[in-house]
Design an enzyme around this catalytic site. Structure first.
Site, PDB file in Angstrom:
ATOM      1  N   ASP A 266     -10.690  -1.833 -14.339  1.00  0.00           N
ATOM      2  CA  ASP A 266      -9.197  -1.831 -14.190  1.00  0.00           C
ATOM      3  C   ASP A 266      -8.646  -1.524 -15.491  1.00  0.00           C
ATOM      4  O   ASP A 266      -8.749  -2.309 -16.523  1.00  0.00           O
ATOM      5  CB  ASP A 266      -9.055  -3.531 -13.826  1.00  0.00           C
ATOM      6  CG  ASP A 266      -7.392  -3.650 -13.761  1.00  0.00           C
ATOM      7  OD1 ASP A 266      -6.610  -2.956 -13.881  1.00  0.00           O
ATOM      8  OD2 ASP A 266      -7.186  -5.114 -13.958  1.00  0.00           O
TER       9      ASP A 266
ATOM     10  N   ASN B 194      -5.195  -1.177 -15.951  1.00  0.00           N
ATOM     11  CA  ASN B 194      -3.691  -1.724 -16.344  1.00  0.00           C
ATOM     12  C   ASN B 194      -3.597  -3.182 -16.385  1.00  0.00           C
ATOM     13  O   ASN B 194      -2.416  -3.772 -16.193  1.00  0.00           O
ATOM     14  CB  ASN B 194      -2.905  -0.903 -15.426  1.00  0.00           C
ATOM     15  CG  ASN B 194      -3.004  -1.394 -13.853  1.00  0.00           C
ATOM     16  OD1 ASN B 194      -3.885  -2.168 -13.357  1.00  0.00           O
ATOM     17  ND2 ASN B 194      -2.140  -0.842 -13.163  1.00  0.00           N
TER      18      ASN B 194
ATOM     19  N   ASP C  57      -4.092  -5.470 -13.835  1.00  0.00           N
ATOM     20  CA  ASP C  57      -3.757  -6.158 -12.563  1.00  0.00           C
ATOM     21  C   ASP C  57      -4.738  -6.652 -11.591  1.00  0.00           C
ATOM     22  O   ASP C  57      -4.517  -7.362 -10.486  1.00  0.00           O
ATOM     23  CB  ASP C  57      -2.749  -5.169 -11.755  1.00  0.00           C
ATOM     24  CG  ASP C  57      -3.521  -4.081 -10.919  1.00  0.00           C
ATOM     25  OD1 ASP C  57      -4.787  -3.874 -11.387  1.00  0.00           O
ATOM     26  OD2 ASP C  57      -2.905  -3.165 -10.329  1.00  0.00           O
TER      27      ASP C  57
ATOM     28  N   ASP D 191      -8.692   0.944 -11.189  1.00  0.00           N
ATOM     29  CA  ASP D 191      -7.836   2.203 -11.132  1.00  0.00           C
ATOM     30  C   ASP D 191      -8.342   3.256 -11.827  1.00  0.00           C
ATOM     31  O   ASP D 191      -9.486   3.453 -12.478  1.00  0.00           O
ATOM     32  CB  ASP D 191      -6.433   1.615 -11.582  1.00  0.00           C
ATOM     33  CG  ASP D 191      -6.627   1.197 -12.945  1.00  0.00           C
ATOM     34  OD1 ASP D 191      -7.397   1.572 -13.805  1.00  0.00           O
ATOM     35  OD2 ASP D 191      -5.725   0.119 -13.175  1.00  0.00           O
TER      36      ASP D 191
ATOM     37  N   ASP E 251     -15.374  11.124   5.760  1.00  0.00           N
ATOM     38  CA  ASP E 251     -15.199   9.577   6.319  1.00  0.00           C
ATOM     39  C   ASP E 251     -15.676   9.631   7.882  1.00  0.00           C
ATOM     40  O   ASP E 251     -14.765  10.936   8.537  1.00  0.00           O
ATOM     41  CB  ASP E 251     -14.250   9.007   6.092  1.00  0.00           C
ATOM     42  CG  ASP E 251     -14.359   7.516   6.532  1.00  0.00           C
ATOM     43  OD1 ASP E 251     -14.821   6.791   5.865  1.00  0.00           O
ATOM     44  OD2 ASP E 251     -13.511   7.087   7.447  1.00  0.00           O
TER      45      ASP E 251
ATOM     46  N   GLU F 152     -20.442  11.717   6.499  1.00  0.00           N
ATOM     47  CA  GLU F 152     -20.771  10.207   6.697  1.00  0.00           C
ATOM     48  C   GLU F 152     -20.937  10.172   8.193  1.00  0.00           C
ATOM     49  O   GLU F 152     -20.151  10.013   9.009  1.00  0.00           O
ATOM     50  CB  GLU F 152     -19.682   9.250   6.410  1.00  0.00           C
ATOM     51  CG  GLU F 152     -20.244   8.096   6.421  1.00  0.00           C
ATOM     52  CD  GLU F 152     -19.398   6.977   7.013  1.00  0.00           C
ATOM     53  OE1 GLU F 152     -19.469   5.610   6.948  1.00  0.00           O
ATOM     54  OE2 GLU F 152     -18.366   7.252   7.532  1.00  0.00           O
TER      55      GLU F 152
HETATM   56  C1  NOJ Z   1     -16.416   4.492   6.729  1.00  0.00           C
HETATM   57  C2  NOJ Z   1     -15.843   3.819   5.432  1.00  0.00           C
HETATM   58  O1  NOJ Z   1     -17.120   3.924   4.582  1.00  0.00           O
HETATM   59  C3  NOJ Z   1     -15.654   2.547   5.771  1.00  0.00           C
HETATM   60  O2  NOJ Z   1     -15.501   1.706   4.556  1.00  0.00           O
HETATM   61  C4  NOJ Z   1     -14.288   2.379   6.476  1.00  0.00           C
HETATM   62  O3  NOJ Z   1     -14.066   1.130   6.827  1.00  0.00           O
HETATM   63  C5  NOJ Z   1     -14.671   3.261   7.733  1.00  0.00           C
HETATM   64  N1  NOJ Z   1     -15.249   4.327   7.465  1.00  0.00           N
HETATM   65  C6  NOJ Z   1     -13.182   3.611   8.426  1.00  0.00           C
HETATM   66  O4  NOJ Z   1     -12.633   4.586   7.803  1.00  0.00           O
END
Ligand code: NOJ
Length: 527
Positions: free
Chosen positions: A26, A28, A30, A34, A209, A273
């Site tokens: 972090d 800043n 908060d 970041d 993702d 992924e």
């Molecule tokens: C895979 C991501 O690694 C996970 O953290 C996320 O909740 C889901 N995809 C949905 O985007």
């Protein structure tokens, strides 16, 4: 940034380091990590021998799913900083010889994205709704029986339209993450713009993702009810066919991503992924015209033991070699319990996680290290009131979710927030007993987990190439050869003989001529 001595591209054997931005550092004050915090700690990653970063989302987001609910994929959320902060981070990382890859989230947007807001305001059948997956229900029931990954149905009904009709929209994850319809040409066009936006800024690649999720089967057929029940019982990668994932038409989407990547100089890359249990189907994601890498989750799914680890390695190597792609070995990320905890917590968990790291870092291919795993952090048991993962609410408080592996990284000092922030009110509370796990404390300890990772990434450079051969080993052990190095891993309790040679590295103290329980060793052998 030097290229590999061989002709292999940089990513084929890279050590990637996943930064979960909320939890890394972090800058800043908060209480949330970041981009300026990350930039000021790049030195740690240089010391660790990291080749490339993977940054989990830092885009504009209401944070319903920790940033995986993206409201503007081409801007930085004020929580994390500004685009200028990103550019500074990228420039400094590059100057230090570290490449930078970023997440893209193409399966869904945030419900706050302008497209979804426009869709809600528009009528059924409108072009605005056609960017998402809106359908009529079956009476009062959703269009099909699909569950959401976070619990509850994968459908949410929207307010009645002026014409009296009422539709449902699909969200494989939280209702705040409506799925996009990739058969609508506006969607791939928008994602091409997003990829180019970041490539033009200089990023070296992407983590895609839910790479197995964007394409849905025609007609959105019901799932086998037995599968719905197994999923409700928490089975993560069931073997039965799940129509929500891995539809054949997803590959055309990845070919489109690859065309964009290949139109840029500098070996830009993408890792998918894809939680696909069938090895041959997983390998299809890294055919020569698709993604460059796909995570090999079999290692992270393997229970501690010679057989599960051996089978995971064998299956991954075989599947990837069929299509000529390197493996991408994973032991941890922000979605799974940390290795120390998966392998039993306490002293056993630490010993095994250290040995597993020496397995991961000795294998041919790319490796992904999740921030904090290099310190041997365990999961944290958080109080109910601290939980933020949508899984907790969506499951009716039956599944605690993933916050336990997302607690901020400890840097220095003896009390929370351990140099992570200037406030002790960190976004997830940090435990009182983490003084021994800070980067500063471990850097000063020659036998710490951090020291082990640093030594392993350095020595790994000598294990260049893709050679790998199993050697004979007792039942509770694995042994294999990489380059001139023999790796011995003892998963059982009886000591396992060390081969003749120079011990380069061991995950724990060795016995006279033998590897003790839950320990791995790298030995330089001749022949
Ligand atoms: C895979 C991501 O690694 C996970 O953290 C996320 O909740 C889901 N995809 C949905 O985007």
């Amino acid at each position: 940034m030097t290229e590999n001595a061989s002709s292999a591209p940089w990513w084929a054997s890279a050590v990637f380091y996943q930064v979960y931005p909320r939890s890394f550092a972090d800058g800043n004050g908060d209480g949330t990590g970041d981009l300026i915090g990350l930039r000021s700690h790049l030195g740690h990653l240089v010391e660790l021998g990291v080749d490339a970063l993977w940054l989990s989302p830092f885009y504009r987001s209401p944070m319903a799913d920790g940033g995986y609910d993206v409201a503007d994929p081409c801007d930085v959320d004020p929580l994390f900083g500004t685009l200028a902060d990103f550019d500074d981070l990228l420039a400094e990382a590059h100057a230090l010889g570290i490449r930078v890859t970023v997440d893209i989230v193409p399966n869904h947007f945030s419900d706050q994205h302008p497209w979804f807001q426009q869709a809600l305001a528009a009528a059924p059948g409108s072009p605005e709704r056609a960017r998402f997956i809106f359908r009529s229900g079956q009476g009062d029931q959703p269009p099909n029986n699909w569950p959401s990954v976070f619990g509850g149905p994968a459908w949410t009904r929207v307010a009645d339209a002026p014409d009296g009709s009422s539709q449902w929209f699909l969200h494989l994850f939280a209702p705040e993450q409506p799925d996009l319809d990739w058969t609508n040409p506006e969607v791939p066009a928008e994602y091409e713009r997003v990829l180019r936006f970041w490539l033009d800024r200089g990023v070296d690649g992407f983590r895609i993702d839910v790479a197995h999720g964007m394409a849905k089967p025609a007609g959105l057929p019901d799932m086998d009810p037995a599968l719905v029940a197994a999923l409700a019982d928490g089975v993560h990668m069931p073997s039965a066919v799940d129509p929500r994932w891995d539809d054949d038409s997803v590959h055309e989407i990845h070919r489109g991503f690859r065309r964009v990547l290949d139109s840029y100089p500098g070996a830009r890359m993408a890792v998918g992924e894809a939680w696909v249990p069938d090895d041959a189907r997983l390998a299809a994601y890294v055919r020569p015209d698709e993604l460059n890498l796909t995570f090999n989750f079999e290692l992270v799914e393997a229970a501690w033991g010679a057989r599960p680890f051996g089978a995971a390695i064998e299956a991954s190597l075989a599947a990837m070699s069929e299509v000529g792609a390197p493996c991408s070995w994973v032991l941890g990320n922000h979605d799974v319990d940390r290795p120390v905890t998966r392998y039993g917590d306490g002293a056993d968990g630490v010993r095994r996680a250290r040995a597993a790291a020496l397995v991961q870092l000795s294998l041919p291919g790319a490796v992904y290290i999740y921030n904090g795993d290099e310190l041997g952090l365990p999961n944290v048991e958080l109080p109910d009131s601290a939980l933020q993962d949508p899984t907790w609410e969506r499951s009716g408080h039956t599944m605690r979710g993933r916050d336990g592996e997302r607690v901020p990284v400890p840097w220095s000092g003896t009390t929370p927030p351990y140099g992570f922030s200037t406030t002790a009110s960190t976004w997830l509370p940090m435990p009182d007993d983490w003084a021994e796990f800070t980067v500063a404390a471990e850097a000063a300890q020659p036998d710490s987990t951090l020291a082990l990772f640093r030594a392993a990434t350095r020595l790994r450079r000598e294990l260049d190439g893709t050679d790998f051969a199993w050697l004979d080993a007792p039942e509770d052990a694995l042994s294999y050869r990489r380059g001139g190095v023999t790796v011995v891993v003892n998963f059982g309790s009886a000591p396992v003989a060390l081969p003749e040679g120079e011990v380069l590295l061991a995950s724990g103290a060795l016995l006279e001529g033998a590897v003790p329980a839950d320990t791995a060793a790298w030995v330089r052998t001749s022949g």
